[in-house]
Design a protein around this motif. Sequence first.
Motif, PDB file in Angstrom:
ATOM      1  N   GLY A  82      51.783  25.781 -20.433  1.00  0.00           N
ATOM      2  CA  GLY A  82      53.378  25.728 -20.355  1.00  0.00           C
ATOM      3  C   GLY A  82      53.776  25.627 -18.919  1.00  0.00           C
ATOM      4  N   VAL A  83      53.109  26.774 -18.075  1.00  0.00           N
ATOM      5  CA  VAL A  83      53.562  26.606 -16.734  1.00  0.00           C
ATOM      6  C   VAL A  83      53.569  25.416 -15.980  1.00  0.00           C
ATOM      7  N   ILE A 102      48.241  36.420  -8.894  1.00  0.00           N
ATOM      8  CA  ILE A 102      48.411  37.529  -8.207  1.00  0.00           C
ATOM      9  C   ILE A 102      49.014  38.619  -9.444  1.00  0.00           C
ATOM     10  N   GLY A 103      49.977  38.122 -10.226  1.00  0.00           N
ATOM     11  CA  GLY A 103      50.386  39.019 -11.062  1.00  0.00           C
ATOM     12  C   GLY A 103      49.169  39.511 -12.280  1.00  0.00           C
ATOM     13  N   ALA A 155      59.696  34.496 -13.390  1.00  0.00           N
ATOM     14  CA  ALA A 155      59.132  34.603 -14.780  1.00  0.00           C
ATOM     15  C   ALA A 155      57.523  34.439 -14.824  1.00  0.00           C
ATOM     16  N   THR A 156      57.068  33.343 -14.037  1.00  0.00           N
ATOM     17  CA  THR A 156      55.452  33.367 -14.032  1.00  0.00           C
ATOM     18  C   THR A 156      54.875  34.669 -13.346  1.00  0.00           C
ATOM     19  N   LEU A 157      55.467  35.041 -12.444  1.00  0.00           N
ATOM     20  CA  LEU A 157      54.929  36.259 -11.863  1.00  0.00           C
ATOM     21  C   LEU A 157      55.012  37.526 -12.725  1.00  0.00           C
ATOM     22  N   ILE A 158      55.946  37.776 -13.372  1.00  0.00           N
ATOM     23  CA  ILE A 158      56.363  38.933 -14.335  1.00  0.00           C
ATOM     24  C   ILE A 158      55.544  38.789 -15.397  1.00  0.00           C
ATOM     25  N   GLY A 164      47.984  40.630 -17.094  1.00  0.00           N
ATOM     26  CA  GLY A 164      47.027  41.680 -16.617  1.00  0.00           C
ATOM     27  C   GLY A 164      46.881  42.896 -17.195  1.00  0.00           C
ATOM     28  N   PHE A 165      48.126  43.282 -18.009  1.00  0.00           N
ATOM     29  CA  PHE A 165      48.078  44.568 -18.375  1.00  0.00           C
ATOM     30  C   PHE A 165      47.182  44.316 -19.876  1.00  0.00           C
TER      31      PHE A 165
END
Length: 245
Positions: A82-83, A102-103, A155-158, A164-165
């Motif tokens: 989607g990104v 990175i996120g 939004a992509t970073l968040i 990652g969590f």
Amino acid sequence: MTTHAPPWGLGRAQAGRLALPLLLLLLLLAFAFLATEALAHNVTLGDKGYIEEVTGPKPLAFLYLGAKHMVTGYDHILFLAGVIFFLHGMKQIGTYVSLFAIGHSTTMLAGVWFGFGINPYVIDAIIGFSVVYKALDNLGAFPAWFGVQPDPKAATLIFGFLHGFGLASKILDYGIAPDGLLVNLISFNIGVEVGQLLALAGILMFMRHWRASPAFARQAYTANVVMMSVGFVLMGIQLSGLAFA
């Protein structure tokens, strides 16, 4: 060139066309709540058993496990697809993919190292929501509905942090040994990035041929509605697991 705007320029009339799919999604969501607990939190038993039993640094094994997790992680791959759906040029694609990397690398490494995880059902439901969000973003729904376009890079970073969590929660759920933790964790993260690059290469090859088709604009609308539907179903499956766990 705008990196997130769909080629058809979704207006309020077209946004209204989402009403029927959204109603159908409610039915899909209700169906998903009937899913069994086994579907709600699927874990590869062989990998889990290996991580629970192994001690000491095993870089090659954890590199393989990280790559395998990303390549077979359909929720991660759907969000990544989607990104880059409407991105053109390797610089644009590299920027967004790097933000995502990175996120999820930051929260995955920190989460496992400090022993901080989120309930697997909750975080996987949020990851499912990230697929819904990105599909709606690709459909141009936010400006049409709310008169505002969220920053796609932020939004992509968040969502990278949240993905990652999800990775951290799964590793902690496996009960990874503290002996060799740093080496194994870094190796797993490298494997995740390798798997992401492999998945990205396959997506880009497919997208290149698809964009050359004259029917791409029409099919892209349907594809993002389907992506949104899958995201809702993934959310429903995880929430059903949470409810019946």
